[in-house]
Design a protein around this motif. Structure first.
Motif, PDB file in Angstrom:
ATOM      1  N   SER A  30     -11.885 -59.457 -22.751  1.00  0.00           N
ATOM      2  CA  SER A  30     -13.076 -59.567 -23.866  1.00  0.00           C
ATOM      3  C   SER A  30     -14.288 -59.679 -23.292  1.00  0.00           C
ATOM      4  O   SER A  30     -15.489 -59.667 -23.788  1.00  0.00           O
ATOM      5  N   SER A  31     -14.497 -59.800 -21.725  1.00  0.00           N
ATOM      6  CA  SER A  31     -15.651 -59.940 -21.232  1.00  0.00           C
ATOM      7  C   SER A  31     -16.200 -58.557 -20.856  1.00  0.00           C
ATOM      8  O   SER A  31     -17.535 -58.520 -20.308  1.00  0.00           O
ATOM      9  N   TYR A  32     -15.650 -57.429 -21.000  1.00  0.00           N
ATOM     10  CA  TYR A  32     -15.890 -56.156 -20.360  1.00  0.00           C
ATOM     11  C   TYR A  32     -16.022 -54.879 -21.594  1.00  0.00           C
ATOM     12  O   TYR A  32     -15.089 -54.993 -22.361  1.00  0.00           O
ATOM     13  N   ASN A  52     -18.271 -51.897 -26.926  1.00  0.00           N
ATOM     14  CA  ASN A  52     -18.854 -52.852 -25.996  1.00  0.00           C
ATOM     15  C   ASN A  52     -17.746 -54.070 -25.914  1.00  0.00           C
ATOM     16  O   ASN A  52     -16.785 -53.974 -26.694  1.00  0.00           O
ATOM     17  N   LEU A  53     -18.063 -54.847 -25.284  1.00  0.00           N
ATOM     18  CA  LEU A  53     -17.166 -56.175 -24.870  1.00  0.00           C
ATOM     19  C   LEU A  53     -16.673 -56.878 -26.146  1.00  0.00           C
ATOM     20  O   LEU A  53     -15.492 -57.165 -26.288  1.00  0.00           O
ATOM     21  N   LYS A  54     -17.532 -57.036 -27.208  1.00  0.00           N
ATOM     22  CA  LYS A  54     -17.099 -57.619 -28.541  1.00  0.00           C
ATOM     23  C   LYS A  54     -16.443 -56.705 -29.245  1.00  0.00           C
ATOM     24  O   LYS A  54     -15.948 -57.115 -30.501  1.00  0.00           O
ATOM     25  N   GLY A  55     -16.367 -55.260 -29.037  1.00  0.00           N
ATOM     26  CA  GLY A  55     -15.838 -54.725 -29.964  1.00  0.00           C
ATOM     27  C   GLY A  55     -16.543 -54.231 -31.309  1.00  0.00           C
ATOM     28  O   GLY A  55     -16.142 -53.551 -32.144  1.00  0.00           O
ATOM     29  N   LEU A  56     -17.969 -54.342 -31.086  1.00  0.00           N
ATOM     30  CA  LEU A  56     -18.765 -54.267 -32.225  1.00  0.00           C
ATOM     31  C   LEU A  56     -19.539 -52.750 -32.190  1.00  0.00           C
ATOM     32  O   LEU A  56     -20.181 -52.335 -33.263  1.00  0.00           O
ATOM     33  N   THR A  69     -12.051 -42.295 -33.341  1.00  0.00           N
ATOM     34  CA  THR A  69     -12.451 -43.904 -33.636  1.00  0.00           C
ATOM     35  C   THR A  69     -11.907 -44.675 -32.673  1.00  0.00           C
ATOM     36  O   THR A  69     -10.672 -44.719 -32.304  1.00  0.00           O
ATOM     37  N   LEU A  70     -12.775 -45.614 -31.856  1.00  0.00           N
ATOM     38  CA  LEU A  70     -12.546 -46.279 -30.925  1.00  0.00           C
ATOM     39  C   LEU A  70     -12.427 -47.858 -31.295  1.00  0.00           C
ATOM     40  O   LEU A  70     -13.438 -48.071 -31.917  1.00  0.00           O
ATOM     41  N   SER A  71     -11.433 -48.590 -31.143  1.00  0.00           N
ATOM     42  CA  SER A  71     -11.326 -49.925 -31.271  1.00  0.00           C
ATOM     43  C   SER A  71     -10.911 -50.749 -30.574  1.00  0.00           C
ATOM     44  O   SER A  71     -10.196 -50.377 -29.554  1.00  0.00           O
ATOM     45  N   LYS A  72     -11.118 -52.074 -30.588  1.00  0.00           N
ATOM     46  CA  LYS A  72     -10.862 -53.015 -29.456  1.00  0.00           C
ATOM     47  C   LYS A  72     -10.267 -54.359 -29.852  1.00  0.00           C
ATOM     48  O   LYS A  72     -10.683 -54.927 -30.761  1.00  0.00           O
ATOM     49  N   GLU A  73      -8.970 -54.602 -29.396  1.00  0.00           N
ATOM     50  CA  GLU A  73      -8.345 -55.887 -29.766  1.00  0.00           C
ATOM     51  C   GLU A  73      -8.401 -56.776 -28.780  1.00  0.00           C
ATOM     52  O   GLU A  73      -7.088 -56.502 -27.903  1.00  0.00           O
ATOM     53  N   SER A  74      -9.113 -57.557 -28.613  1.00  0.00           N
ATOM     54  CA  SER A  74      -9.184 -58.406 -27.317  1.00  0.00           C
ATOM     55  C   SER A  74      -7.935 -59.459 -27.124  1.00  0.00           C
ATOM     56  O   SER A  74      -7.322 -59.748 -26.049  1.00  0.00           O
ATOM     57  N   SER A  75      -7.496 -59.609 -28.422  1.00  0.00           N
ATOM     58  CA  SER A  75      -6.251 -60.755 -28.542  1.00  0.00           C
ATOM     59  C   SER A  75      -5.133 -60.052 -28.068  1.00  0.00           C
ATOM     60  O   SER A  75      -4.166 -60.538 -27.408  1.00  0.00           O
TER      61      SER A  75
END
Length: 116
Positions: A30-32, A52-56, A69-75
């Protein structure tokens, strides 16, 4: 040890869709910021998408904008690249990347082949 493992590549017909995933370990996900690149045979590696690091915040290469479409699931320590309306020119090895200050890490990539 930082590792990135991509999955989800394969053979698809033009106009079809694929979803690529990249799972990271060995760092605080979640930091990168995370990025996808691709490299087609005989061509230079090129930027595809960034989150971005927050996925926003995301941004995309002009060639894929509106289709990917790119998404980030830090969990889950995962980023996912949803690709639609695929074209033969999207054929490439797709690689996940993270820049941890001072060091640049890459996965081994996953091959996407789009047939006509």
């Amino acid at each position: 040890q930082v590792t990135l493992v991509e999955s989800g590549g394969g053979l698809v017909q033009a106009g079809g869709s694929l979803r690529l995933s990249c799972r990271g370990s060995g760092f605080t996900f979640s930091s990168y910021d995370m990025r996808w690149f691709r490299q087609a045979p005989g061509k230079d590696r090129e930027f595809v998408a960034h989150v971005n690091l927050k996925g926003l915040i995301t941004n995309y290469a002009y060639s894929v904008k509106g289709r990917f479409t790119l998404s980030k699931e830090s969990s889950k320590n995962t980023v996912a690249l949803q690709m639609s309306s695929l074209k033969p020119e999207d054929t490439a090895v797709y690689l996940c990347q993270v820049d941890i200050p001072g060091l640049n890490y890459w996965g081994k990539g996953t091959l996407v082949t789009v047939s006509t």
